[in-house]
Design a protein around this motif. Structure first.
Motif, PDB file in Angstrom:
ATOM      1  N   THR A 120      -8.532 -40.057 -20.293  1.00  0.00           N
ATOM      2  CA  THR A 120      -8.350 -39.005 -19.293  1.00  0.00           C
ATOM      3  C   THR A 120      -8.539 -39.569 -17.888  1.00  0.00           C
TER       4      THR A 120
ATOM      5  N   ASN B  10      -5.434 -41.552 -17.018  1.00  0.00           N
ATOM      6  CA  ASN B  10      -4.279 -40.668 -16.813  1.00  0.00           C
ATOM      7  C   ASN B  10      -4.418 -39.848 -15.540  1.00  0.00           C
TER       8      ASN B  10
ATOM      9  N   ASP C 116      -6.757 -30.457 -15.295  1.00  0.00           N
ATOM     10  CA  ASP C 116      -7.430 -31.202 -16.349  1.00  0.00           C
ATOM     11  C   ASP C 116      -7.737 -30.223 -17.482  1.00  0.00           C
TER      12      ASP C 116
ATOM     13  N   TYR D 190       1.150 -31.231 -12.809  1.00  0.00           N
ATOM     14  CA  TYR D 190       0.685 -32.339 -13.651  1.00  0.00           C
ATOM     15  C   TYR D 190      -0.503 -31.853 -14.476  1.00  0.00           C
TER      16      TYR D 190
ATOM     17  N   VAL E 135      -3.557 -33.434 -17.503  1.00  0.00           N
ATOM     18  CA  VAL E 135      -4.113 -34.465 -18.381  1.00  0.00           C
ATOM     19  C   VAL E 135      -5.140 -33.787 -19.284  1.00  0.00           C
TER      20      VAL E 135
ATOM     21  N   VAL F 294      -1.058 -36.880 -21.295  1.00  0.00           N
ATOM     22  CA  VAL F 294      -0.595 -36.634 -19.926  1.00  0.00           C
ATOM     23  C   VAL F 294       0.718 -35.874 -20.011  1.00  0.00           C
TER      24      VAL F 294
ATOM     25  N   TYR G  47       4.775 -42.942 -17.960  1.00  0.00           N
ATOM     26  CA  TYR G  47       3.318 -42.787 -17.842  1.00  0.00           C
ATOM     27  C   TYR G  47       2.545 -43.640 -18.854  1.00  0.00           C
TER      28      TYR G  47
END
Ligand SMILES: *Cc1c(COP(=O)(O)O)cnc(C)c1O
Length: 434
Positions: free
Chosen positions: A98, A101, A199, A218, A220, A237, A276
């Motif tokens: 994590t 990422n 997150d 985005y 993660v 991710v 990624y």
């Protein structure tokens, strides 16, 4: 009418998800309420590991990259899990940690913000976000000339203004179990042109998540917590497809190259989420993770995330109720929101400073140690000596925790408090991992 042990046993007997517990290898003498820190071991994992080691690695050797499909395991697992976070096929990979990422996506977000709004200088996050998120944010801010602004959750909405470049939030807070309204916060941030990074460490597999529905940018998340992938299992991710090709992430390794086995000297990012990836992927860990994800797939026939969420809320409601009924008068408070919409899958109890042995600390750490000695496994998260109190944290993984477990956990907590057993010296010595 107070709740009884029998009520809990009846709830277990009527639990439509009860059969899922049999997928896990759980010690018979433990009530495991720490699946939000390290998920339990799926029964299938040991045999799968043996197969990967002995057959795929041992016998197939290098050919296993093709023959056993190792080469696209990060993507296959990503596709398998994508629906659980409201993502589409080809949008998720399991890879790295994590922290790593987050570095990739925060950098991409910072580059995008700099290209679109170079005058914006703020990266906003929550003061009680998980420290590694803040450490990574500090590094990215330093690199991109941003200022890291840390806020209390209730301050965030008003601070989402046109001087903010990036918003980094953890969906469910690790210390309190409080959950943000992802769709509402994202919409508010987007209205100001702010890039949103989420997150999902404490939400993936634990609460419904709809990344595409919220139009997040985005995300993660972790797979060794609620996904039961094993210690240090590869994280995931996700990048919204509308952004996936905009930037390379900074760790431009050959597994993120458009054609790694052309061995060309110039970096050409792969299209979409594949960029990624960085280097060679950990097949043993990814194979173990698959066993955890397979249980989610198996749960779909029993109602999937809707059923898991319903059970998780029932378990946490019960725990709160029982603690309030049976553990009064020992300085415990509730950090987790009572509102279902604002609650993850854990319950965090607070304890005031000064209640520990000789008034030294809160005693929360020692209470957790005494509970662990009795086979009830939760954990302790330290406060800051100010507004954020010490926390006794209990995670409820609906795949394997039952209502009788809740009863037993609260009964042990009550006994530990009433007897003062937690004051013993052996429970007041700090270990490296809390
Ligand atoms: C567990 C957790 C992490 C862990 O990061 P690692 O890189 O796997 O050590 C990060 N962020 C949050 C919010 C977490 O809950």
């Amino acid at each position: 009418m107070p709740i009884t042990l029998q009520d809990c046993q009846t709830l277990d007997a009527n639990d439509p998800l009860r059969s899922l517990r049999a997928h896990f290898s759980l010690p018979a003498d433990k009530v495991y309420l720490d699946g939000n820190s390290l998920g339990a071991l799926p029964k299938a994992t040991a045999a799968r590991m043996a197969q990967v080691v002995e057959q795929e690695w041992g016998q197939d050797l290098i050919t296993a990259w093709n023959k056993a499909g190792w080469i696209n395991l990060p993507q296959r697992l990503g596709n398998q899990f994508a629906p659980w976070i409201g993502a589409g096929a080809g949008q998720v990979v399991f890879t790295d940690t994590t922290s790593i990422n987050l570095f990739k996506v925060l950098t991409a977000a910072a580059r995008m913000a700099r290209a679109d709004h170079p005058e914006r200088k703020k990266l906003i996050s929550e003061r009680s976000n998980f420290p590694t998120d803040l450490y990574i944010a500090q590094s990215v801010c330093q690199e991109y000339g941003l200022e890291l602004v840390l806020l209390e959750p209730e301050e965030i909405a008003v601070q989402l203004q046109s001087d903010v470049a990036v918003l980094l939030l953890t969906h469910v807070n690790y210390r309190t179990g409080a959950m943000h309204d992802m769709a509402a916060v994202t919409a508010r941030a987007h209205a100001q042109g702010i890039v949103c990074v989420w997150d999902l460490c404490h939400s993936a597999g634990a609460v419904p998540v709809d990344l595409l529905g919220a139009d997040a940018d985005y995300a993660v998340g972790c797979s060794y917590k609620y996904l039961n992938g094993g210690p240090g299992a590869p994280a995931f991710v996700w990048v919204n497809p509308r952004l996936a090709n905009r930037f390379w992430q900074p760790l431009s390794g050959w597994f993120g190259h458009a054609a790694p086995f052309q061995f060309t000297p110039d970096y050409q990012p792969a299209p979409g989420i594949n960029r990624y990836l960085c280097g060679t992927q950990p097949m043993l860990s990814l194979s173990a993770l698959q066993c955890g994800l397979d249980i989610f797939t198996a749960s779909e026939a029993l109602g999937g995330m809707a059923a898991l969420r319903e059970k998780s809320l029932a378990l946490t409601d019960f725990f709160i109720l029982l603690v309030e009924e049976r553990c009064q008068g020992h300085g415990l408070g509730l950090a987790t929101p009572r509102s279902h919409a604002a609650r993850g899958s854990q319950v965090c109890l607070t304890r005031e400073e000064g209640l520990g042995v000789d008034g030294k600390d809160s005693g929360a750490y020692a209470i957790i140690q005494a509970l662990i000695a009795r086979g009830v496994v939760g954990d302790f998260r330290k406060g800051d000596g100010g507004k954020h109190l010490d926390i006794l944290r209990f995670g409820f993984t609906p795949l394997y925790v039952g209502f009788e477990d809740v009863w037993n956990a609260v009964e042990h907590l009550r006994q530990v408090l009433v007897s003062g057993e937690w004051k013993r010296p052996e429970f007041n010595q700090t270990h490296a991992v809390t």
